[in-house]
Design a protein around this motif. Structure first.
Motif, mmCIF file in Angstrom:
data_model
loop_
_atom_site.group_PDB
_atom_site.id
_atom_site.type_symbol
_atom_site.label_atom_id
_atom_site.label_comp_id
_atom_site.label_asym_id
_atom_site.label_seq_id
_atom_site.Cartn_x
_atom_site.Cartn_y
_atom_site.Cartn_z
ATOM 1 N N GLY A 131 3.242 -1.783 8.741
ATOM 2 C CA GLY A 131 1.825 -1.969 8.475
ATOM 3 C C GLY A 131 1.055 -2.433 9.694
ATOM 4 N N CYS A 132 1.635 -3.352 10.469
ATOM 5 C CA CYS A 132 0.955 -3.831 11.677
ATOM 6 C C CYS A 132 0.805 -2.722 12.708
ATOM 7 C CB CYS A 132 1.724 -5.010 12.268
ATOM 8 S SG CYS A 132 1.675 -6.508 11.258
ATOM 9 N N GLN A 175 -1.861 -0.233 11.589
ATOM 10 C CA GLN A 175 -3.219 -0.742 11.712
ATOM 11 C C GLN A 175 -3.799 -0.503 13.111
ATOM 12 O OE1 GLN A 175 -4.745 -2.099 8.945
ATOM 13 N NE2 GLN A 175 -6.614 -1.896 10.172
ATOM 14 N N ARG A 205 -1.923 6.807 10.162
ATOM 15 C CA ARG A 205 -1.229 5.645 9.607
ATOM 16 C C ARG A 205 -0.079 6.003 8.660
ATOM 17 N NH1 ARG A 205 -6.622 1.860 8.604
ATOM 18 N NH2 ARG A 205 -7.034 1.505 10.839
ATOM 19 N N VAL A 217 3.871 4.603 9.174
ATOM 20 C CA VAL A 217 4.621 3.917 8.117
ATOM 21 C C VAL A 217 5.865 4.710 7.742
ATOM 22 C CG1 VAL A 217 4.537 3.113 5.730
ATOM 23 C CG2 VAL A 217 2.574 2.751 7.224
ATOM 24 N N ALA A 222 3.589 2.501 0.418
ATOM 25 C CA ALA A 222 2.840 1.989 1.566
ATOM 26 C C ALA A 222 2.193 3.118 2.357
ATOM 27 C CB ALA A 222 3.764 1.174 2.464
ATOM 28 N N SER A 246 -1.966 3.538 2.995
ATOM 29 C CA SER A 246 -2.169 2.854 4.275
ATOM 30 C C SER A 246 -3.529 3.147 4.891
ATOM 31 C CB SER A 246 -1.067 3.248 5.262
ATOM 32 O OG SER A 246 -1.064 4.647 5.493
ATOM 33 N N ALA A 283 -3.806 -1.312 5.989
ATOM 34 C CA ALA A 283 -2.390 -1.011 6.202
ATOM 35 C C ALA A 283 -1.507 -2.200 5.802
ATOM 36 C CB ALA A 283 -2.138 -0.639 7.659
ATOM 37 N N ILE A 284 -2.020 -3.426 5.956
ATOM 38 C CA ILE A 284 -1.263 -4.600 5.523
ATOM 39 C C ILE A 284 -1.205 -4.661 4.004
ATOM 40 C CG2 ILE A 284 -1.138 -7.111 5.614
ATOM 41 C CD1 ILE A 284 -0.500 -5.661 8.225
ATOM 42 N N ALA A 304 -1.212 -2.099 2.108
ATOM 43 C CA ALA A 304 -0.248 -1.068 1.739
ATOM 44 C C ALA A 304 1.183 -1.565 1.927
ATOM 45 C CB ALA A 304 -0.489 0.182 2.585
ATOM 46 N N SER A 305 1.426 -2.274 3.020
ATOM 47 C CA SER A 305 2.771 -2.798 3.262
ATOM 48 C C SER A 305 3.198 -3.766 2.185
ATOM 49 C CB SER A 305 2.819 -3.481 4.628
ATOM 50 O OG SER A 305 2.622 -2.554 5.674
#
Length: 759
Positions: A506-507, A510, A517, A521, A554, A558, A659-660, A662-663
């Motif tokens: 996720g990081c 992002q 994205r 992932v 995720a 994302s 994205a975080i 989603a993670s």
């Protein structure tokens, strides 16, 4: 990713196991309670000499009862499946008053001078078939051969057929033992029990068993395989025990089996299929849970050096069992107290309305902007306190990885193992926390989260790649005493690894443009799936499926927005494709090498799937008393009642960093699926919560506290685009539905792509 996955499975992890050496006779001599620290050249010279020329291992004596008392061990030996002794009235062998297993006299009737009859056997069979979840059939081993011989009451329990008949029986070893042991191809001998707590008495009991073993070896038939096994515990302290095999093809090596996948370890349920394989008999289909053992090279030439390894493993496993409970209990308590301390900080970090600008006449409250350089609210928390809490959150998240690395130090050999383990863990935790705190990336909003996740995933990955030696009998790993796993990725390791991989994914996602994205992932998560599911690395097909589901969820969200039906359909199709690949490849392997997924599908095919589901459910229920369950509950309470509240900051974090969000959605999915399919209750979720919840709280604090550090932007209409941020698509002042949170028009004081706080 799927192609790489198929290739990894197609590559053999090791050479195919050699065929178990054939023998004309097999004799299993049981010594309940015998451990490797009871064996030495002076006190047990016969067993020592037998171990020098034969193969050795540590024996895990898991049965359907906890602890495994002597009669439970004998019944499990005869059933080839986890079983327990019961006379049919509900009374078992578990200690009821005191730590020692009760001494139960088994009634043995002798209608003739040849065999014997056990009137309690029918009750034992009925109890294991109707009450216990394993569906064991006591007497299955005796039914698989034409004739069995038993010496002693314990051996009669293992050699009795399901209706209670023992073909050949003697209460003690007769003078003409050669004739008796040569009567049947399968023999069972009760060498007595080693159960005393004091050293002198234990040595005397081991010496008597060794003297009787000398008579058995002197009377053994030609071309015979003799197995000496410490079949059970004798008290509440569960331990690893002795197993030695001496016969053709069992020369100077380690014993292993497909059920353990690690040299030098064997399960009690492996003894029955080993005996039949040595005799060239086909084991009964769907009855035995174990796999035939085999001898592999690699044992040290000097026996004292070789014996030191299983003896050391026994000490580590015993110490791990005592320390694991208080370690995770303390961690749960610490995270609970930390959560209580974080709640007021989250509430006080909320920017008051006085720092907001005036509503725009044209756009109303949607046009609110922050005033330039507002002073901190008078009720906000002191910055020093916030900084201390952030460091403590980092330390809480790194606790399990630190405990895992601590097992590289042989703390269990100390006279005081618990304090030494605690000291080593604290030192490693301080080093890891300092590395994160003084890193240049720490000042970024997502910096601590990304670094902690990377450290956790790297620790577990390196351990798995190097043979999972840190997880084996480790406080943050798995115990060989429980018989659940001996190699690869464990429950705690799976939770930490899945959370670390998805947070790192996720990081990284992002930092790239939105269209890319899902690919980021997918690539990062796919590498994690390969490591978890590869049979020669993680060896956890169920964990790989759970991680695949998390990666799929995720990836599809994302880019922001909700989990629509179309997105869910794509994620489900991808997960089903990978699951089907795992299932097909697992089923294509030999039965002895199949993982839990392949064994479950095989059970469905032969009609025993109900038993498999029942065992998984019983395992999940039994795992609920773990301290990891407390960690999972504490984490869920903090997230639901604090972080997800309007003042909690997590929704704001999700809106700014989709994205975080989603993670974390993928992490929750993987935790639930891994626990359900793996029969581990909330253990996976507890490990996930120990890493994810503290970092989610820290990130929530960051986005709330940094909300006041804004500069005065020009008030512009919503339709006028804002200059693009490097690494992302152009943003405008329209409302963005990033994570279910509607963001007002505002200029962020940090880069929303990489999380860097702009001065």
């Amino acid at each position: 990713m799927l192609a790489l996955f198929v290739a990894s499975w197609a590559t053999p992890a090791q050479a195919a196991p050699a065929t178990t050496p054939s023998a004309d006779y097999v004799i299993i001599a049981g010594v309940p309670g015998l451990r490797w620290d009871d064996v030495d050249p002076q006190g047990t010279p016969t067993l020592w000499a037998m171990a020098e020329r034969g193969s050795i291992a540590s024996l895990s004596v898991q049965s359907a009862a906890q602890p495994t008392c002597p009669l439970d061990g004998w019944v499990t030996l005869g059933a080839g499946e986890r079983a327990t002794w019961s006379d049919g009235t509900g009374s078992g062998t578990a200690p009821t008053a005191g730590p020692q297993c009760p001494q139960i006299a088994v009634p043995v009737q002798r209608p003739d001078r040849i065999g014997a009859y056990l009137p309690s056997q029918r009750g034992v069979v009925r109890h294991n078939q109707e009450v216990e979840p394993y569906g064991a059939v006591p007497g299955a081993l005796a039914t698989s051969v034409r004739c069995t011989v038993a010496v002693g009451a314990g051996a009669a329990v293992a050699a009795a057929r399901p209706y209670g008949r023992v073909d050949q029986y003697q209460p003690t070893l007769p003078a003409n033992a050669e004739e008796l042991l040569g009567t049947c191809v399968l023999g069972m001998v009760d060498l007595g029990t080693v159960s005393a707590a004091d050293t002198a008495t234990r040595q005397a009991e081991a010496r008597r068993a060794d003297e009787l073993l000398a008579r058995v070896l002197a009377a053994r038939p030609a071309n015979s395989l003799v197995i000496v096994a410490g079949l059970s515990d004798t008290d509440q302290s569960r331990r690893l025990h002795v197993v030695v095999a001496d016969g053709p093809g069992w020369d100077g090596g380690w014993i292993t089996s497909a059920s353990t996948g690690r040299n030098g370890y064997l399960q009690l349920v492996d003894l029955a299929p080993t005996a039949l394989a040595a005799l060239g008999r086909t084991p009964p289909e769907g009855i035995f849970a174990g796999h035939p053992a085999r001898s592999v090279p690699g044992r040290p030439a000097q026996l004292d050096v070789a014996v030191a390894q299983p003896a050391d493993a026994d000490r580590e496993a015993g110490a791990q069992r005592r320390i694991t409970t208080w370690f995770f209990g303390l961690l749960a308590g610490f995270q609970f107290l930390l959560g209580v301390a974080v709640v007021p900080l989250l509430r006080r970090a909320r920017l008051p309305a006085s720092t907001l600008g005036s509503p725009s006449p044209r756009f109303g409250f949607a046009g609110l902007v922050r005033r330039a350089g507002p002073a901190p609210p008078p009720h906000s928390a002191p910055p020093r306190l916030v900084a201390v809490v952030e460091v403590l959150l980092v330390a809480a998240a790194l606790a399990i990885p630190a405990a895992l690395v601590a097992d590289a130090v042989p703390w269990w050999r100390s006279a005081h193992p618990a304090p030494l383990f605690g000291a080593v863990t604290v030192l490693l935790l301080a080093a890891g926390t300092a590395a994160v705190r003084f890193s240049p990336a720490y000042r970024r909003t997502l910096g601590p989260l990304a670094m902690v996740a990377a450290i956790a995933a790297a620790v577990v990955a390196l351990d798995v790649v190097t043979g999972a030696r840190l997880q084996l009998n480790g406080v943050a790993g798995y115990s060989t005493l429980t018989g659940g796993r001996y190699a690869g990725l464990g429950r705690v390791g799976l939770g930490v690894f899945a959370a670390g991989v998805l947070l790192v994914a996720g990081c990284l996602a992002q930092r790239v443009r939105r269209p890319w994205r899902p690919y980021v992932v997918g690539i990062v998560g796919g590498l994690g799936v390969l490591l978890a599911g590869s049979p020669y690395l993680g060896a956890d097909a169920v964990g790989a499926i759970a991680l695949t589901a998390g990666v799929g969820i995720a990836a599809v969200i994302s880019t922001g927005g909700w989990l629509t039906f179309a997105r869910l359909a794509w994620a489900t199709l991808a997960g089903l494709a990978v699951t089907a690949g795992f299932a097909a490849l697992d089923l294509s392997r030999p039965d002895a090498e199949q993982d839990r997924l392949g064994r479950f599908l095989t059970a469905l095919g032969d009609g025993t799937g109900g038993r498999a589901v029942q065992r998984a459910a019983a395992s999940s229920v039994g795992a609920l008393d773990s301290p990891l369950t407390v960690l999972a509950i504490v984490g869920a309470v903090l997230v639901w009642f604090a972080l997800l509240r309007p003042w909690g900051g997590l929704k704001r974090l999700f809106g700014i960093y989709p994205a975080i969000r989603a993670s974390m959605a993928g992490i929750a999915t993987a935790a639930v699926i891994g626990g359900v399919l793996g029969g581990s209750g909330l253990d996976v979720a507890g490990a996930v919560a120990a890493l994810t919840v503290p970092m989610a709280a820290l990130a929530a604090l960051r986005v709330l506290h940094h909300a006041s550090d804004r500069t005065q932007p020009p008030v512009v209409p919503l339709s006028v685009p804002v200059p693009a941020v490097a690494g992302d698509e152009p943003r405008d002042q329209r409302h963005e539905q990033g994570g279910g949170v509607r963001l007002a028009a505002e200029v962020l004081p940090w880069n929303p792509v990489d999380g860097a706080i702009n001065p």
